[in-house]
Design a protein around this motif. Structure first.
Motif, PDB file in Angstrom:
ATOM      1  N   GLU A 184      12.253  31.655   3.291  1.00 31.12           N
ATOM      2  CA  GLU A 184      12.888  30.361   3.769  1.00 31.12           C
ATOM      3  C   GLU A 184      11.953  29.237   4.125  1.00 31.12           C
ATOM      4  OE1 GLU A 184      16.419  31.129   5.578  1.00 31.12           O
ATOM      5  OE2 GLU A 184      17.506  32.118   3.996  1.00 31.12           O
ATOM      6  N   GLN A 185      11.010  29.903   5.283  1.00 32.27           N
ATOM      7  CA  GLN A 185      10.093  28.892   6.024  1.00 32.27           C
ATOM      8  C   GLN A 185       9.148  28.404   5.009  1.00 32.27           C
ATOM      9  OE1 GLN A 185      10.547  27.751   9.005  1.00 32.27           O
ATOM     10  NE2 GLN A 185       8.654  26.668   9.003  1.00 32.27           N
ATOM     11  N   ARG A 186       8.369  29.370   4.303  1.00 26.56           N
ATOM     12  CA  ARG A 186       7.578  29.164   3.362  1.00 26.56           C
ATOM     13  C   ARG A 186       7.969  28.041   2.128  1.00 26.56           C
ATOM     14  NH1 ARG A 186       2.315  27.741   2.915  1.00 26.56           N
ATOM     15  NH2 ARG A 186       1.360  28.404   1.204  1.00 26.56           N
ATOM     16  N   ALA A 187       9.034  28.267   1.819  1.00 31.63           N
ATOM     17  CA  ALA A 187       9.682  27.356   0.849  1.00 31.63           C
ATOM     18  C   ALA A 187       9.833  26.002   1.392  1.00 31.63           C
ATOM     19  CB  ALA A 187      10.947  27.744   0.533  1.00 31.63           C
ATOM     20  N   LYS A 188      10.458  25.716   2.763  1.00 29.32           N
ATOM     21  CA  LYS A 188      10.347  24.492   3.457  1.00 29.32           C
ATOM     22  C   LYS A 188       8.740  24.052   3.560  1.00 29.32           C
ATOM     23  CE  LYS A 188      14.551  25.532   6.135  1.00 29.32           C
ATOM     24  NZ  LYS A 188      15.210  25.664   7.336  1.00 29.32           N
ATOM     25  N   GLU A 189       8.068  24.960   3.783  1.00 26.56           N
ATOM     26  CA  GLU A 189       6.628  24.307   4.023  1.00 26.56           C
ATOM     27  C   GLU A 189       6.072  23.735   2.911  1.00 26.56           C
ATOM     28  OE1 GLU A 189       4.280  27.399   5.579  1.00 26.56           O
ATOM     29  OE2 GLU A 189       5.487  27.286   7.580  1.00 26.56           O
ATOM     30  N   LEU A 190       6.224  24.498   1.644  1.00 23.04           N
ATOM     31  CA  LEU A 190       5.606  24.148   0.445  1.00 23.04           C
ATOM     32  C   LEU A 190       6.448  22.957  -0.066  1.00 23.04           C
ATOM     33  CD1 LEU A 190       5.536  27.687  -1.448  1.00 23.04           C
ATOM     34  CD2 LEU A 190       3.485  25.991  -0.668  1.00 23.04           C
ATOM     35  N   TYR A 191       7.777  22.670   0.230  1.00 20.54           N
ATOM     36  CA  TYR A 191       8.430  21.424  -0.197  1.00 20.54           C
ATOM     37  C   TYR A 191       7.831  20.474   0.511  1.00 20.54           C
ATOM     38  CZ  TYR A 191      12.363  18.292  -0.498  1.00 20.54           C
ATOM     39  OH  TYR A 191      12.985  16.959  -0.565  1.00 20.54           O
ATOM     40  N   TRP A 192       7.590  20.187   1.761  1.00 25.31           N
ATOM     41  CA  TRP A 192       7.198  19.003   2.258  1.00 25.31           C
ATOM     42  C   TRP A 192       5.588  18.919   1.812  1.00 25.31           C
ATOM     43  CZ3 TRP A 192       9.974  15.504   4.062  1.00 25.31           C
ATOM     44  CH2 TRP A 192      11.474  16.164   4.610  1.00 25.31           C
ATOM     45  N   THR A 193       4.974  19.843   1.576  1.00 21.64           N
ATOM     46  CA  THR A 193       3.625  19.686   1.203  1.00 21.64           C
ATOM     47  C   THR A 193       3.698  18.825  -0.095  1.00 21.64           C
ATOM     48  OG1 THR A 193       3.018  21.884   2.091  1.00 21.64           O
ATOM     49  CG2 THR A 193       1.379  20.902   0.385  1.00 21.64           C
ATOM     50  N   LEU A 194       4.482  19.566  -1.356  1.00 21.07           N
ATOM     51  CA  LEU A 194       4.602  18.751  -2.446  1.00 21.07           C
ATOM     52  C   LEU A 194       5.040  17.403  -2.239  1.00 21.07           C
ATOM     53  CD1 LEU A 194       5.940  21.792  -4.500  1.00 21.07           C
ATOM     54  CD2 LEU A 194       3.445  20.840  -4.640  1.00 21.07           C
ATOM     55  N   LYS A 195       5.848  17.166  -1.261  1.00 24.59           N
ATOM     56  CA  LYS A 195       6.517  15.666  -1.150  1.00 24.59           C
ATOM     57  C   LYS A 195       5.606  14.862  -0.629  1.00 24.59           C
ATOM     58  CE  LYS A 195      10.256  13.180  -0.887  1.00 24.59           C
ATOM     59  NZ  LYS A 195      10.934  12.838  -2.136  1.00 24.59           N
ATOM     60  N   GLN A 196       4.617  15.273   0.151  1.00 25.44           N
ATOM     61  CA  GLN A 196       3.437  14.526   0.701  1.00 25.44           C
ATOM     62  C   GLN A 196       2.660  14.230  -0.301  1.00 25.44           C
ATOM     63  OE1 GLN A 196       2.812  13.240   3.778  1.00 25.44           O
ATOM     64  NE2 GLN A 196       4.845  13.924   4.605  1.00 25.44           N
ATOM     65  N   ALA A 197       2.380  15.166  -1.336  1.00 26.81           N
ATOM     66  CA  ALA A 197       1.493  14.903  -2.317  1.00 26.81           C
ATOM     67  C   ALA A 197       1.974  13.711  -3.293  1.00 26.81           C
ATOM     68  CB  ALA A 197       1.212  16.205  -3.184  1.00 26.81           C
ATOM     69  N   GLN A 198       3.550  14.048  -3.459  1.00 28.29           N
ATOM     70  CA  GLN A 198       4.107  12.947  -4.407  1.00 28.29           C
ATOM     71  C   GLN A 198       3.839  11.374  -3.756  1.00 28.29           C
ATOM     72  OE1 GLN A 198       8.050  12.771  -4.169  1.00 28.29           O
ATOM     73  NE2 GLN A 198       8.530  12.214  -6.541  1.00 28.29           N
ATOM     74  N   LEU A 199       4.191  11.359  -2.306  1.00 32.93           N
ATOM     75  CA  LEU A 199       3.713  10.062  -1.712  1.00 32.93           C
ATOM     76  C   LEU A 199       2.565   9.528  -1.820  1.00 32.93           C
ATOM     77  CD1 LEU A 199       6.102  10.876   1.637  1.00 32.93           C
ATOM     78  CD2 LEU A 199       6.814   9.367  -0.481  1.00 32.93           C
ATOM     79  N   HIS A 200       1.667  10.533  -1.570  1.00 32.84           N
ATOM     80  CA  HIS A 200       0.357  10.213  -1.599  1.00 32.84           C
ATOM     81  C   HIS A 200      -0.019   9.593  -3.133  1.00 32.84           C
ATOM     82  CE1 HIS A 200      -4.266  10.104  -1.128  1.00 32.84           C
ATOM     83  NE2 HIS A 200      -4.316  10.855  -2.200  1.00 32.84           N
ATOM     84  N   CYS A 201       0.361  10.435  -4.176  1.00 33.90           N
ATOM     85  CA  CYS A 201       0.394   9.797  -5.571  1.00 33.90           C
ATOM     86  C   CYS A 201       0.999   8.462  -5.589  1.00 33.90           C
ATOM     87  CB  CYS A 201       1.212  10.741  -6.578  1.00 33.90           C
ATOM     88  SG  CYS A 201       0.825  10.374  -8.246  1.00 33.90           S
ATOM     89  N   GLN A 202       2.078   8.095  -5.001  1.00 29.95           N
ATOM     90  CA  GLN A 202       2.640   6.766  -5.149  1.00 29.95           C
ATOM     91  C   GLN A 202       1.781   5.718  -4.597  1.00 29.95           C
ATOM     92  OE1 GLN A 202       6.567   7.345  -3.425  1.00 29.95           O
ATOM     93  NE2 GLN A 202       7.351   8.352  -5.307  1.00 29.95           N
ATOM     94  N   ALA A 203       1.045   6.280  -3.569  1.00 26.17           N
ATOM     95  CA  ALA A 203       0.058   5.237  -2.884  1.00 26.17           C
ATOM     96  C   ALA A 203      -1.151   5.126  -3.490  1.00 26.17           C
ATOM     97  CB  ALA A 203      -0.191   5.836  -1.390  1.00 26.17           C
ATOM     98  N   SER A 204      -1.499   6.018  -4.284  1.00 22.74           N
ATOM     99  CA  SER A 204      -2.664   5.869  -5.215  1.00 22.74           C
ATOM    100  C   SER A 204      -2.281   4.887  -6.328  1.00 22.74           C
ATOM    101  CB  SER A 204      -2.893   7.283  -5.838  1.00 22.74           C
ATOM    102  OG  SER A 204      -3.437   8.298  -4.695  1.00 22.74           O
ATOM    103  N   GLU A 205      -1.016   5.048  -6.846  1.00 20.00           N
ATOM    104  CA  GLU A 205      -0.633   4.164  -8.003  1.00 20.00           C
ATOM    105  C   GLU A 205      -0.516   2.539  -7.287  1.00 20.00           C
ATOM    106  OE1 GLU A 205       3.321   5.664  -9.220  1.00 20.00           O
ATOM    107  OE2 GLU A 205       2.498   7.083 -10.350  1.00 20.00           O
TER     108      GLU A 205
END
Length: 433
Positions: A184-205
């Motif tokens: 469960e802890q790892r799932a939360k960590e991965l979720y926020w990692t992927l979320k940050q990647a998405q936000l970074h992608c939006q910033a790149s756009e």
């Protein structure tokens, strides 16, 4: 000087700083013309070399048979599907959230399964080794042999096995619970990692959109430069035609001899100084051997150049008179010229001896600000450097010509009111001493 610039394809940065925007555009246009001429000359030479067999002919690549075909929709047009806008499609944000959550869950599940395999192997090995050790201890002590009732020994052994089995089961449950919490802890960590990647992608756009906007502005600036260059070419042609009509091109240097003035008569020209009283006589220097440097290096050299080359050509004098023109000034700076012109109206002007080239600078008063045009006098004619294609026999011819004809089409500069001297003695006094 213009021919030297086109030959070297280089202009000194200090000289370039003295040019106005229009002068820079026309100079760039002429340099570009020279580049094209050289390129066409090189292409002609290459073609002749290939015809004579000095160069191998260039082989063309065979046309590719690869092609693409667009998928067409029911309406016969190219089929296009935009995610999130089709019938029954979820919004892009919802799909993105689900994909991120699912990726995080699967990654955490894989990591949890690997951790559980490792944990299970550790538990199995731990209790197998403990049971083996206990059996070894029992056999070593031979306590079964000492007991009369072998059945009691067997019951004791079964009870010990059950105890170890119970402890093993409890250990397994604790391990499973620990793995579940880690998952469960790892799932939360991965979720926020992927979320940050998405936000970074939006910033790149966003950065890409900003880059596209910057590219659009750059293209607009290039188009504006092209329009200015076109205006400069039109102005160049207009001045050429006007010069032919008015007959003010070069080749009029013989007019000085036609005036019938000998060196003795020129020596008696009067030097017009401000203030009351008759003008003072002007004495021309005696001609000596004079080798002009490539460019002005000091004020003394400029003064000698003026006396040796410009005084015999009556530079700075009014036409057919013995007086200095009211617009003529000596070796003064750009700042001094602007200070003299600042209280005058648009169209006011003065001509000062340049410290950058063998020639002069025409300083012109705008409605808001000033313009400065370089006048090349290094040859046997006078012309604006990079602006006016006309060649004038005297400096006065150039000034009189632009009292009727504008200097540039874009600026519409017309010489109207000359700016005279302010101090006494005048700033051109060292040139006529």
């Amino acid at each position: 000087m213009l021919q030297q610039i086109l030959h070297d394809m280089y202009i000194d940065p200090e000289l370039l700083a003295e040019l106005s925007d229009v002068q820079k555009h026309i100079l760039f246009y002429k340099m570009r013309e020279e580049q094209l001429r050289r390129w066409k000359e090189w292409e002609t030479w290459e073609s002749l070399a290939q015809d004579k067999g000095l160069r191998p002919t260039k082989t063309k690549r065979a046309a590719s048979d690869k092609h693409i075909q667009w998928l067409l929709g029911a309406d016969g047009e190219v089929w296009v599907w935009i995610m999130g806008e089709g019938p029954g499609d979820k919004p892009y944000e919802a799909i993105s959230e689900e994909l991120i959550a699912e990726r995080a869950r699967l990654q955490a599940q894989r990591e949890a399964e690997e951790l559980w395999r490792q944990k299970e192997a550790e538990i199995t090995k731990k209790f197998r080794d403990a049971l083996a050790n206990e059996k070894a201890r029992i056999l070593a002590e031979k306590w079964k042999v000492e007991m009369e009732d072998r059945k009691a020994a067997k019951v004791l052994e079964e009870r010990i096995q059950e105890e170890f089995k119970r402890k093993e089961e409890e250990e397994r449950k604790r391990g499973e619970e620990q793995i579940r919490l880690q998952e469960e802890q790892r799932a939360k960590e991965l979720y926020w990692t992927l979320k940050q990647a998405q936000l970074h992608c939006q910033a790149s756009e966003k950065e890409e959109r900003e880059w596209e906007e910057q590219l659009r502005r750059s293209k607009a600036a290039d188009e504006e430069r092209s329009r200015r260059a076109q205006r400069a070419r039109d102005e160049y042609r207009r001045h050429s035609l006007r010069a032919i009509q008015k007959g003010t091109v070069a080749g009029l240097s013989s007019m000085f001899r036609e005036l019938g003035q000998s060196h003795e008569q020129e020596a008696r020209l009067y030097h017009h100084l401000p203030g009351p009283g008759p003008p003072q006589p002007l004495a021309l220097p005696v001609s000596r051997t004079w080798e002009r440097p490539l460019r002005p290096v000091s004020r003394d050299v400029i003064v000698r150049w003026f006396k040796e080359e410009q005084l015999p050509r009556r530079a700075g004098f009014e036409r057919n008179t013995k007086f200095i023109a009211p617009w003529f000034h000596g070796i003064i700076s750009r700042e001094d010229a602007e200070d003299l012109l600042k209280n005058m109206t648009e169209g006011a002007f003065l001509v000062r001896v340049s410290e950058k080239i063998w020639g002069y600078t025409l300083s012109y008063r705008l409605q808001k600000g000033f313009k400065h045009f370089l006048v090349d006098a290094s040859g046997d004619f006078y012309s604006f450097l990079g602006v006016d294609p006309n060649r004038h026999a005297t400096l006065t011819d150039l000034i009189d010509f632009h009292k009727e004809e504008i200097i540039t089409v874009s600026g519409g500069e017309l010489l109207q009111e000359p700016c005279g001297q302010r101090d006494s003695p005048p700033d051109y006094h060292p040139l006529f001493e």
